[in-house]
Design a protein around this motif. Structure first.
Motif, PDB file in Angstrom:
ATOM      1  N   PHE A  15      89.575  50.497-116.764  1.00 25.84           N
ATOM      2  CA  PHE A  15      90.859  50.587-116.071  1.00 25.84           C
ATOM      3  C   PHE A  15      90.800  51.669-114.993  1.00 25.84           C
ATOM      4  O   PHE A  15      91.393  51.519-113.917  1.00 25.84           O
ATOM      5  N   ALA A  16      90.070  52.763-115.278  1.00 32.58           N
ATOM      6  CA  ALA A  16      89.929  53.833-114.293  1.00 32.58           C
ATOM      7  C   ALA A  16      89.257  53.315-113.019  1.00 32.58           C
ATOM      8  O   ALA A  16      89.634  53.696-111.900  1.00 32.58           O
ATOM      9  N   ASP A  17      88.274  52.430-113.184  1.00 31.37           N
ATOM     10  CA  ASP A  17      87.617  51.836-112.015  1.00 31.37           C
ATOM     11  C   ASP A  17      88.604  50.990-111.224  1.00 31.37           C
ATOM     12  O   ASP A  17      88.626  51.027-109.982  1.00 31.37           O
ATOM     13  N   ALA A  18      89.405  50.221-111.940  1.00 30.71           N
ATOM     14  CA  ALA A  18      90.399  49.371-111.276  1.00 30.71           C
ATOM     15  C   ALA A  18      91.413  50.228-110.536  1.00 30.71           C
ATOM     16  O   ALA A  18      91.787  49.928-109.389  1.00 30.71           O
ATOM     17  N   TYR A  19      91.856  51.307-111.178  1.00 32.47           N
ATOM     18  CA  TYR A  19      92.854  52.173-110.532  1.00 32.47           C
ATOM     19  C   TYR A  19      92.276  52.853-109.298  1.00 32.47           C
ATOM     20  O   TYR A  19      92.978  53.027-108.290  1.00 32.47           O
ATOM     21  N   SER A  20      91.000  53.230-109.362  1.00 36.29           N
ATOM     22  CA  SER A  20      90.391  53.884-108.202  1.00 36.29           C
ATOM     23  C   SER A  20      90.378  52.961-106.989  1.00 36.29           C
ATOM     24  O   SER A  20      90.466  53.418-105.841  1.00 36.29           O
ATOM     25  N   ASN A  21      90.256  51.669-107.219  1.00 37.51           N
ATOM     26  CA  ASN A  21      90.321  50.714-106.109  1.00 37.51           C
ATOM     27  C   ASN A  21      91.695  50.713-105.460  1.00 37.51           C
ATOM     28  O   ASN A  21      91.815  50.705-104.230  1.00 37.51           O
ATOM     29  N   PHE A  22      92.744  50.726-106.287  1.00 40.11           N
ATOM     30  CA  PHE A  22      94.106  50.713-105.742  1.00 40.11           C
ATOM     31  C   PHE A  22      94.519  52.081-105.229  1.00 40.11           C
ATOM     32  O   PHE A  22      95.407  52.179-104.369  1.00 40.11           O
ATOM     33  N   ALA A  23      93.879  53.141-105.741  1.00 43.04           N
ATOM     34  CA  ALA A  23      94.219  54.492-105.298  1.00 43.04           C
ATOM     35  C   ALA A  23      93.888  54.717-103.829  1.00 43.04           C
ATOM     36  O   ALA A  23      94.454  55.608-103.183  1.00 43.04           O
ATOM     37  N   GLN A  24      92.986  53.903-103.290  1.00 43.74           N
ATOM     38  CA  GLN A  24      92.608  54.073-101.885  1.00 43.74           C
ATOM     39  C   GLN A  24      93.558  53.350-100.927  1.00 43.74           C
ATOM     40  O   GLN A  24      93.314  53.321 -99.722  1.00 43.74           O
TER      41      GLN A  24
END
Length: 303
Positions: A15-24
């Motif tokens: 989930f952290a990987d997924a969030y990092s994508n949207f965080a940008q």
């Protein structure tokens, strides 16, 4: 797709990987990033929506019930209890909890898990970004007003004859309600009155083509808070109806359970006020006063 462009996204397994994508994506706020990351990470929209809806319902319902269960065991708050001599026993709380959980898993879980196909069919959006807060608040206000009308008429109907005897009587097992009793009801009643909560947003989207799943989640949360609070059995100086006189609140619904008839609305007081169906001594006094005024006016016209 939860978002229209995945070209900048990198592969990931958490989930952290997924969030990092949207965080940008600077155009999204924190809630939108979490929402997007959740659907992206789950990878199955049907399962993601089903899990989301069921989890939101269970967490919000019992999260709101818990404070009232604690307050019921603290003597200091007895002075705020509307029916001060009728505190629910541990056995009553436990029996009600078992019944509510059974209803949640055997009646309400099924439509939760199949809600996403309905969303796709009707055009209920689940993508980010969300609608504006102005639009969200407008939809929530409309749903509160429409649900209150639905609840009034169908709740009132459930008090007639066989409908009360075989369906609604279960909900009136407790003359002094407590938080958990908000969804203690016959399965038919759960589905019938529950349509006001879930069905009205669906019909709204069918008519307007404008609705977001995030708005539906907020609506269900607020509706659960309202339902549990109205069954809490407590009246405080800071209760909402002291600031919004048209808000129903616990004192309004407690009268309904105490006297078994009248005060049929869920969120607001206007249907009962206009149609003279307010429960209890205060409601009776208002009806008698109105009858007296009509009689006096009729007498004046004759003179």
């Amino acid at each position: 797709m939860i978002y229209h462009d995945y070209s900048l996204f990198t592969n990931g397994t958490t989930f952290a990987d997924a969030y990092s994508n949207f965080a940008q994506l600077p155009q999204l706020n924190v809630l939108e990033k979490i929402w997007g990351a959740y659907y992206y990470y789950m990878g199955n929209d049907v399962f993601a929506t089903g899990l989301l809806f069921f989890s939101v319902h269970e967490f919000m319902y019992f999260f709101r019930c818990l404070p009232w269960a604690i307050i019921d065991r603290i003597p200091y708050f007895n002075k705020y209890k509307i029916q001060e001599t009728k505190l629910p026993s541990n056995q009553e709380q436990w029996e009600c909890l078992k019944s509510v959980l059974t209803s949640h898993f055997l009646v309400e879980a099924f439509p939760c898990w199949f809600f996403h196909p309905v969303c796709k069919k009707l055009g209920i959006s689940f993508e980010v970004p969300f609608p504006s807060w102005t639009t969200i608040c407008f939809h929530l206000a409309v749903f509160f007003v429409l649900e209150d009308a639905w609840h009034y008429w169908f709740h009132r109907g459930l008090h007639y004859g066989v409908f009360y005897k075989y369906i609604h009587k279960q909900h009136h097992r407790y003359a002094a309600p407590f938080g958990l009793t908000a969804e203690y009801a016959h399965p038919i009643e759960v589905m019938l009155l529950g349509f006001g909560t879930v069905g009205i947003p669906i019909v709204w989207c069918m008519l307007t083509g404008s609705l977001h799943l995030f708005t539906v989640c907020l609506w269900i949360t607020l509706r659960l808070f309202q339902a549990v609070d109205s069954h809490s059995g407590y009246e405080f100086p800071w209760s909402l109806h002291h600031f919004l006189p048209f808000w129903a609140g616990a004192d309004h619904h407690d009268e309904h359970h105490h006297y078994f008839i009248g005060s049929y609305s869920s969120s607001f007081r206007w249907w009962d006020a206009v149609l003279n169906t307010e429960a209890g001594p205060a409601g009776k006094a208002k009806r008698e006063q109105k009858m007296k005024l009509r009689a006096e006016m009729a007498q004046k016209k004759q003179i």
